[in-house]
Design an enzyme around this catalytic site. Structure first.
Site, PDB file in Angstrom:
ATOM      1  N   ASP A 297      31.022  44.578   1.593  1.00 41.98           N
ATOM      2  CA  ASP A 297      31.634  45.105   0.369  1.00 41.98           C
ATOM      3  C   ASP A 297      31.368  44.216  -0.835  1.00 41.98           C
ATOM      4  O   ASP A 297      31.155  43.013  -0.741  1.00 41.98           O
ATOM      5  CB  ASP A 297      33.140  45.290   0.559  1.00 41.98           C
ATOM      6  CG  ASP A 297      33.844  44.023   1.039  1.00 41.98           C
ATOM      7  OD1 ASP A 297      33.252  43.283   1.849  1.00 41.98           O
ATOM      8  OD2 ASP A 297      34.989  43.773   0.611  1.00 41.98           O
TER       9      ASP A 297
ATOM     10  N   GLU B 110      36.158  43.251   3.270  1.00 40.19           N
ATOM     11  CA  GLU B 110      36.593  41.860   3.441  1.00 40.19           C
ATOM     12  C   GLU B 110      37.409  41.404   2.246  1.00 40.19           C
ATOM     13  O   GLU B 110      38.333  40.603   2.395  1.00 40.19           O
ATOM     14  CB  GLU B 110      35.368  40.948   3.625  1.00 40.19           C
ATOM     15  CG  GLU B 110      35.727  39.506   4.004  1.00 40.19           C
ATOM     16  CD  GLU B 110      36.134  38.630   2.833  1.00 40.19           C
ATOM     17  OE1 GLU B 110      37.037  37.781   3.028  1.00 40.19           O
ATOM     18  OE2 GLU B 110      35.585  38.790   1.726  1.00 40.19           O
TER      19      GLU B 110
END
Length: 402
Positions: free
Chosen positions: A83, A141
């Protein structure tokens, strides 16, 4: 050819993938375009692939071809987070983000490309693998706890039994010279908590505070008192960090507002410090609210636990890196970082190591280069073969020792 030689041959391919990911960053748990790119990059490899249900993860299992005298099939897990961040990029790169307000400012695009490279290296060495490798491509994350969701969906047991070891690699745009590998046994990164406080008073006219209950002085007192609490109650050798990053109150100078609020991040490095600082934050806020005759609502969210490397796994990772790259590039760091990581959830259940890799571009000074999460953060593609080689070699050697 050595694993480093083979990884060097992948440099152009991995750079192309990394830059494609960088141009089209996605934030959070739903990363459909990123997932699509990962699946395309893995296409044709001998992998058993599944995708997530509650998030757009990719889990790929590579079955090793080497037999073992004990008949066991141990597994090693390698993690790469996918991400991006809600940051407006300001690097001037020709492959800069094309998505307004989104940027791979923490280098996760390199993590993905490095893990894809490791998959290719391991597939070519499948006959040497005395067990299986689980490749964990993880969304979310950055504050979303994607690792925990993937654990709940079974990633740690994806090969058929619980992984015996787990490794993750993280690049840094600053502090470390390019190509430097670091880790440490024990606490590697801090626990992270998020606290939202709303102080509730009684609004009124700014000229008559005695007729109101002003939440602003109470909130202001809390900000300073929290810093005092940390210095007076926690051991300086087992510290915590409490930062008030956002304060909101009122609409005009002559209006006493009904509420005032603040957002706080709390970092700690041990379970004891984590327990003590949480209790201290809550007691301080409630005590000051009571002293000011107002009320306080506290939403205390424990986001990520302390990231704890198993001492033997960290030593193994650093030893492997020294053999691959030479001792001049590899260091056992003396203290943990105050950042946090949801790989901590993996390490709570599987022994392993979180490893740092310097990716500062050669035209920047690591001592002054913009740090991870900065709009100006930049990372050198030249480290991609090192990332792939290290992850692959960790899996090969660890399965050989299992």
């Amino acid at each position: 050819m050595s694993v480093c030689d083979d990884a060097a041959d992948l440099r152009e391919e991995l750079t192309e993938l990394r830059r494609a990911l960088h141009r089209e960053p996605e934030f959070g748990l739903d990363l459909p375009r990123t997932q699509e790119k990962v699946l395309a990059a893995l296409d044709g490899l001998p992998l058993e692939i599944t995708t997530g249900k509650g998030l757009s993860s990719v889990t790929a299992v590579l079955r090793g071809g080497a037999s073992r005298a004990d008949g066991r099939r141990p597994a090693v897990l390698l993690r790469g987070d996918m991400d991006a961040l809600p940051v407006q990029e300001d690097t001037g790169l020709d492959y800069a983000s094309a998505i307004p307000g989104r940027m791979h400012a923490c280098g996760h695009d390199l993590h993905v490309a490095g893990l894809v490279g490791a998959a290719k290296l391991l597939a070519a060495r499948r006959a040497e693998l005395a067990g299986d490798v689980v490749l964990m491509f993880q969304p979310g994350e950055e504050g979303m706890g994607g690792a925990k969701i993937m654990i709940d969906e079974g990633v740690l047991d994806a090969a058929g039994e619980r992984a015996v070891a787990a490794y993750a690699l993280h690049v840094f745009s600053t502090a470390l010279p390019q190509g430097t590998v670091v880790s440490r046994g024990g606490t590697a990164m801090a626990a992270s908590d998020a606290v939202h406080v709303v102080v509730r008073g009684k609004g009124g006219h700014g000229s008559s505070p005695h007729a109101a209950k002003d939440p602003v002085p109470a909130l202001a007192a809390m900000v300073g008192a929290l810093q005092t609490m940390v210095t007076r109650e926690l051991d300086i050798f087992d510290p915590a960090v409490v930062t008030v990053g956002s304060i909101h109150a009122g609409t005009a100078g002559n209006v006493i507002p009904e509420t005032a609020s603040m957002d706080v991040t709390v970092r700690s490095f041990s379970e004891d410090a984590h327990r003590r600082v949480r209790a201290g934050v809550e007691r301080t806020v409630r005590g000051i609210a009571a002293a000011h005759g107002v009320e306080a609502d506290i939403d205390y969210v424990e986001q990520y636990p302390v990231t704890v490397n198993a001492a033997d796994e960290a030593a193994f990772a650093l030893g492997t890196a020294r053999e691959l790259f030479g001792g001049a590039r590899v260091f056992d760091v003396p203290r943990p970082m105050a950042g946090s990581e949801d790989f901590s959830f993996v390490l709570q259940q599987v022994p392993g190591a979180f490893i740092g890799l310097g990716a500062c571009p050669p035209d920047r000074d690591p001592a002054t280069a913009p740090m991870n999460h900065s709009p100006q953060a930049a990372y050198d593609d030249a480290v991609l073969p090192d990332a792939a080689a290290l992850l692959a070699e960790l899996a090969v050697r660890r399965l050989g020792d299992a």
